[in-house]
Structure formats: structure tokens, C-alpha cells
Design a protein around this motif. Structure first.
Motif, PDB file in Angstrom:
ATOM      1  N   LYS A 105     -20.643  22.994  19.216  1.00 19.84           N
ATOM      2  CA  LYS A 105     -21.979  23.595  19.310  1.00 19.84           C
ATOM      3  C   LYS A 105     -22.053  24.970  18.673  1.00 19.84           C
ATOM      4  O   LYS A 105     -23.119  25.437  18.305  1.00 19.84           O
ATOM      5  CB  LYS A 105     -22.369  23.746  20.789  1.00 19.84           C
ATOM      6  CG  LYS A 105     -22.662  22.450  21.515  1.00 19.84           C
ATOM      7  CD  LYS A 105     -23.462  22.714  22.801  1.00 19.84           C
ATOM      8  CE  LYS A 105     -22.808  23.761  23.698  1.00 19.84           C
ATOM      9  NZ  LYS A 105     -21.602  23.250  24.419  1.00 19.84           N
ATOM     10  N   ASN A 106     -20.899  25.655  18.601  1.00 19.60           N
ATOM     11  CA  ASN A 106     -20.917  27.077  18.257  1.00 19.60           C
ATOM     12  C   ASN A 106     -20.373  27.309  16.848  1.00 19.60           C
ATOM     13  O   ASN A 106     -19.218  27.671  16.664  1.00 19.60           O
ATOM     14  CB  ASN A 106     -20.117  27.868  19.289  1.00 19.60           C
ATOM     15  CG  ASN A 106     -20.635  27.623  20.690  1.00 19.60           C
ATOM     16  OD1 ASN A 106     -21.852  27.712  20.924  1.00 19.60           O
ATOM     17  ND2 ASN A 106     -19.744  27.276  21.597  1.00 19.60           N
ATOM     18  N   THR A 107     -21.233  27.093  15.885  1.00 13.61           N
ATOM     19  CA  THR A 107     -20.782  27.190  14.491  1.00 13.61           C
ATOM     20  C   THR A 107     -21.597  28.241  13.747  1.00 13.61           C
ATOM     21  O   THR A 107     -22.703  28.606  14.163  1.00 13.61           O
ATOM     22  CB  THR A 107     -20.921  25.836  13.776  1.00 13.61           C
ATOM     23  OG1 THR A 107     -22.298  25.442  13.812  1.00 13.61           O
ATOM     24  CG2 THR A 107     -20.048  24.776  14.423  1.00 13.61           C
ATOM     25  N   GLU A 132     -24.960  33.653   9.718  1.00 14.01           N
ATOM     26  CA  GLU A 132     -25.849  32.623  10.242  1.00 14.01           C
ATOM     27  C   GLU A 132     -25.136  31.999  11.430  1.00 14.01           C
ATOM     28  O   GLU A 132     -23.902  31.852  11.408  1.00 14.01           O
ATOM     29  CB  GLU A 132     -26.106  31.566   9.147  1.00 14.01           C
ATOM     30  CG  GLU A 132     -27.117  30.514   9.526  1.00 14.01           C
ATOM     31  CD  GLU A 132     -27.355  29.504   8.392  1.00 14.01           C
ATOM     32  OE1 GLU A 132     -26.637  29.563   7.373  1.00 14.01           O
ATOM     33  OE2 GLU A 132     -28.257  28.663   8.548  1.00 14.01           O
ATOM     34  N   GLY A 133     -25.883  31.654  12.468  1.00 10.69           N
ATOM     35  CA  GLY A 133     -25.247  31.022  13.625  1.00 10.69           C
ATOM     36  C   GLY A 133     -26.057  29.849  14.131  1.00 10.69           C
ATOM     37  O   GLY A 133     -27.279  29.804  13.962  1.00 10.69           O
ATOM     38  N   SER A 134     -25.378  28.905  14.772  1.00  4.91           N
ATOM     39  CA  SER A 134     -26.062  27.707  15.286  1.00  4.91           C
ATOM     40  C   SER A 134     -26.845  27.997  16.563  1.00  4.91           C
ATOM     41  O   SER A 134     -27.686  27.210  16.975  1.00  4.91           O
ATOM     42  CB  SER A 134     -25.037  26.601  15.556  1.00  4.91           C
ATOM     43  OG  SER A 134     -24.105  27.058  16.524  1.00  4.91           O
ATOM     44  N   ASN A 135     -26.546  29.131  17.214  1.00  3.35           N
ATOM     45  CA  ASN A 135     -27.308  29.553  18.402  1.00  3.35           C
ATOM     46  C   ASN A 135     -27.217  31.073  18.514  1.00  3.35           C
ATOM     47  O   ASN A 135     -26.411  31.709  17.820  1.00  3.35           O
ATOM     48  CB  ASN A 135     -26.773  28.856  19.664  1.00  3.35           C
ATOM     49  CG  ASN A 135     -25.273  29.090  19.854  1.00  3.35           C
ATOM     50  OD1 ASN A 135     -24.825  30.238  19.916  1.00  3.35           O
ATOM     51  ND2 ASN A 135     -24.501  28.008  19.903  1.00  3.35           N
ATOM     52  N   THR A 136     -28.051  31.634  19.376  1.00  2.01           N
ATOM     53  CA  THR A 136     -28.169  33.098  19.435  1.00  2.01           C
ATOM     54  C   THR A 136     -26.853  33.770  19.789  1.00  2.01           C
ATOM     55  O   THR A 136     -26.480  34.774  19.174  1.00  2.01           O
ATOM     56  CB  THR A 136     -29.225  33.496  20.488  1.00  2.01           C
ATOM     57  OG1 THR A 136     -30.402  32.747  20.230  1.00  2.01           O
ATOM     58  CG2 THR A 136     -29.545  34.981  20.406  1.00  2.01           C
ATOM     59  N   GLN A 137     -26.147  33.185  20.759  1.00  2.00           N
ATOM     60  CA  GLN A 137     -24.907  33.839  21.179  1.00  2.00           C
ATOM     61  C   GLN A 137     -23.878  33.871  20.028  1.00  2.00           C
ATOM     62  O   GLN A 137     -23.215  34.886  19.797  1.00  2.00           O
ATOM     63  CB  GLN A 137     -24.331  33.092  22.391  1.00  2.00           C
ATOM     64  CG  GLN A 137     -23.318  33.952  23.149  1.00  2.00           C
ATOM     65  CD  GLN A 137     -22.489  33.114  24.128  1.00  2.00           C
ATOM     66  OE1 GLN A 137     -22.713  31.915  24.305  1.00  2.00           O
ATOM     67  NE2 GLN A 137     -21.519  33.770  24.747  1.00  2.00           N
TER      68      GLN A 137
END
Lengths: 259, 259
Positions: A105-107, A132-137
């Protein structure tokens, strides 16, 4: 700033090397390094106090972030073999983030907009890093990591990053090729390329201090047809250089300049 | 070295200005200056302690050398009006020496291989000066004058000088145009050209420290067809840039690299 972040690298080439050294200087821990060329990962691991590992599964041990700094066309291979909830980011300017979807999930993307040579030290603080990130965190942590080594950290989508990379190809790969053509033409005339060094330095200084659009000079800008015709005549033994000469001359002539 | 040489200038633009200042710093006397734009010659004459003159006939008074630093296509006009046995040299990279034949026996070329901006000081010691003379004595005196302001003085025929100028067009005018294209592509994407500054600086540093042929990188050099296809797709709204992209990519791909 969180200097307790631990970073591992897949790849031990120029990008991984310069990046790992910059992170080490900021007190980060470099945990694991793996490379297809084992001697490269052993060498880099020695330099930064990391473990050189032989199996990709071990890259997730004692680390928070995994940076995949390999050639563009090897990223998919790595993604297919790696499965983790840790943050995994690649360093490519052209590969889209979803290539890492199968990993977890965290890419993200951690793209340094710079060309790296083996031995030449780079001042990483000046190197823009595009995140760039797949989610805010994930985006936040990659940004935090980037800000530890660079003063110019920017968020950009895969699409924007690819367009910036395209402009970089014009500004760098293509300008370099024109310098190589100039070098070739000089060598044909038994002159040394050194002869052009001061002119090249001043051209670049001016383009960066002012801006390249406004600082355009030369026969094409002036519409000096005698000189242009003579240049074409001199290039008759270099058909490809003549084509390039004609096309760029035309492009300069079609550009609208003020004044 | 003969610092008693007295020099006069036809023309008061960037080349005359930078050259006159460099000569003044070496203790030479700048005698007379004439320009089509009278206020330019008055201004430059003030700065270097010369006479601003209104009639071309007066350029020969109290001087040893006359440097014609005007636009290429104005040199013939000056030559038609000037008749003297003093040394008369023009500063063009492309105009052949015989253009000055009607002036007298002692003619030459004094070509600084550099781009000059109005206000930016140039270290003239690093600027190559290419010399040609109609006879040995003229060549010797122009060489002596050039060596007072530059560490890189070279003798070249008109034909050689034109070929060196051609290579300079590739290395400088054309590279600058590619930087302008990169700037344009970035602006289209609402990014600042500053983003590319570190990459441009490093590309140039590498090309000058190593050599541009050996330091070529990028998708075309690597034969990365996916990236190249994607770049072509992104350039569909810029037909001229697409043509340049395709041609330079082809040229890089046809270049033979070692290893």
C-alpha cells in the motif's frame, strides 16, 4: 526532522551511491543494500556502514524505507519480487507510480533531478527531489526524508514528473550532444575542444542568469543569410549535422522574440 | 610587450567596449572611437579616455591600430570609406580578410571567440583571440596586442576561423535554443526553469571536465524505446519540438560510442 529513519537500497549504482552518502552525512542509518552486481553492493555497503545482502527478502529487515534505485526497465522486475508494507519508492523520472502497486500500500517516487557521475561529489542540497506517494503518510515521510538532504523538494504527479523529465532531456542530453558535434567539427579541423570552453561557460552563465529565450544570439537570430549559407556549405560532408543545423536554425527563426 | 601601442575603434558596441576596457587595463592608449550611434561612442570614449570622433577620416589620427568592431554586414561599408597604411583589423568570426583589401596593405583579423553582454564583465585573459594578418609584420603586431589581453592567442586562416565559428554556433547558439525549448516546456507545465539549473550546471561541468562525446547519457543513448515513445506522445502539441526531438535522438543513436 527525524534522523532515526532507516533506509535501504535496491541498486548500488551512481544514484544509490550519491543518495546513500548524502543521507549518511545527515545521520541517517543505511541498513541494507542489494545489487545484481554483488561487488557494487559490497563496496557501497562498506562505505556507508550497511549490510550487503544477497536475497531480496532480506531488504525489509531493520529498515523503514526501501529505495529502488535501478534502471527504469528493471523496476517492474523488482516490484514483482518484493512484497511489503514498508515504504518502497523508486527513483525514476519517467516510470509511473502504479508500477509498484503489487508491492504493497505504501509506495512512492523519490526522483532526484540530476545527472550523477561515479566519482564526482554532488552538492545534494541543490538537487531538486520530486516526490510522489500512494497515500498522505507515505508522501509526508518521503518528503521529510528528501528535505533532510535537499533544499528543493517538490510534489509532482507521475504525469508532471514525466513532462519535467522531457524538458531535462532537451536541456541536458540534447545540449550535450550538440557539444559533442561541436567537438567533432573542431577535431576535424585539428583544433582542440578547449578552444570553446570560455564561450560555452559564458553561454551557460548567461542562460542561467538571465533566461535562455531572451539571451539567444547568433546568425539564425539575426537572420544573417550569408553566414547561414556558408555554414551549410561547410557542412556538406556531414549530412546529419546539416539536417540538425537546418532544423534548429529554422526553429530559432520561427521563435518570436521581443524587440 | 609594447604598451605604447595606440588603438582606435570603429564601433562602440559590446565587443569594442569589452576589448577597449581590457586594453586600457593593460596600459594601452585608446585614441579614437566612432560609432553610427553617436551617444555610444561618446559614452565609451568617456570611459576609456579616448576621443569620440564624428568623421571616419579622423580615426587615423594619433593611433597605430584601428579595430573595426561592427556588425558583419557593415564591415564592407567601413572598408569602402577607409584608406590608410595603418593596421586595420576586423573582429568577425565569419568575414574573410580580403574584405579589407581596398583599405591598404596592412590588414588583419582580431576575432575574440566569446559572446559579450552589455554589463557583464568578462575575464579577457581566458578569451581565445584568433589572429590573421595580410603580412608578417601585421600578424606579429596584432599577435603582440592580443597577447597583452589574452592568454590564448592563435593564428588561423579565414577558412579555419569560419569552421571554428561554425562549431561555436552548435556549442552556443544551438545549445541555448535547446535550453529555451526546455524553458518553454517547463512553463507550459507551470514549472520554473530554475528547477533545471543544477542539472544544466552539472551537464556542462561534466562536458567540459571530461568530454561531451564520452559523457552522453539519456534515453537515446540507452536505446530506451518506451521512454522515447512516451516523449514523442507528450510533444504532439509542439510539432517543431517533436521534429527536433526525433532528429537529435536519431543522431545520438547513430553515434558510435565505445564500450
Amino acid at each position: 526532522m527525524n534522523s532515526s529513519l532507516r533506509v535501504s537500497f535496491v541498486g548500488a549504482g551512481n544514484v544509490a551511491g550519491h543518495m546513500a552518502m548524502a543521507m549518511l552525512r545527515k545521520g541517517l542509518t543505511i541498513s541494507n543494500i542489494i545489487s545484481l552486481k554483488r561487488q557494487n553492493s559490497v563496496h557501497l555497503a562498506d562505505m556507508v556502514g550497511a549490510h550487503s545482502i544477497d536475497h531480496l527478502d532480506d531488504i525489509t529487515k531493520n529498515t523503514d524505507i526501501i529505495i529502488v534505485a535501478v534502471k527504469d526497465d528493471s523496476i517492474a522486475d523488482i516490484a514483482a519480487k518484493l512484497k511489503t508494507e514498508l515504504i518502497v519508492a523508486h527513483t525514476s523520472g519517467t516510470v509511473e507510480l502504479p508500477i509498484l502497486n503489487s508491492v504493497g500500500k505504501n509506495t512512492g517516487v523519490f526522483y532526484p533531478l540530476q545527472t550523477f557521475s561515479g566519482d564526482t561529489p554532488i552538492s545534494f542540497r541543490e538537487v531538486p527531489i520530486l516526490i510522489e506517494g500512494s497515500n498522505t503518510q507515505t508522501t509526508d515521510i518521503l518528503t521529510e526524508l528528501a528535505e533532510m538532504i535537499s533544499d528543493k523538494v517538490l510534489l509532482h504527479s507521475s504525469e508532471e514528473r514525466k513532462r519535467i523529465h522531457l524538458s531535462a532531456v532537451f536541456a541536458c542530453n540534447f545540449t550535450n550532444h550538440l557539444l559533442a558535434i561541436a567537438q567533432d567539427l573542431l577535431t576535424c579541423n585539428e583544433c582542440s575542444f578547449d578552444l570553446l570552453h570560455p564561450l560555452i561557460k559564458e553561454t551557460m552563465r548567461k542562460a542561467l542568469a538571465e533566461n535562455p529565450h531572451d539571451s539567444q544570439t547568433g546568425p539564425a537570430r539575426r537572420g544573417d543569410t550569408d553566414v547561414i549559407d556558408n555554414h551549410r556549405f561547410m557542412l556538406n560532408r556531414h549530412p546529419m549535422y546539416l539536417e540538425i543545423y537546418n532544423l534548429i536554425t529554422q526553429s530559432i527563426q520561427e521563435t518570436k522574440y521581443d524587440g
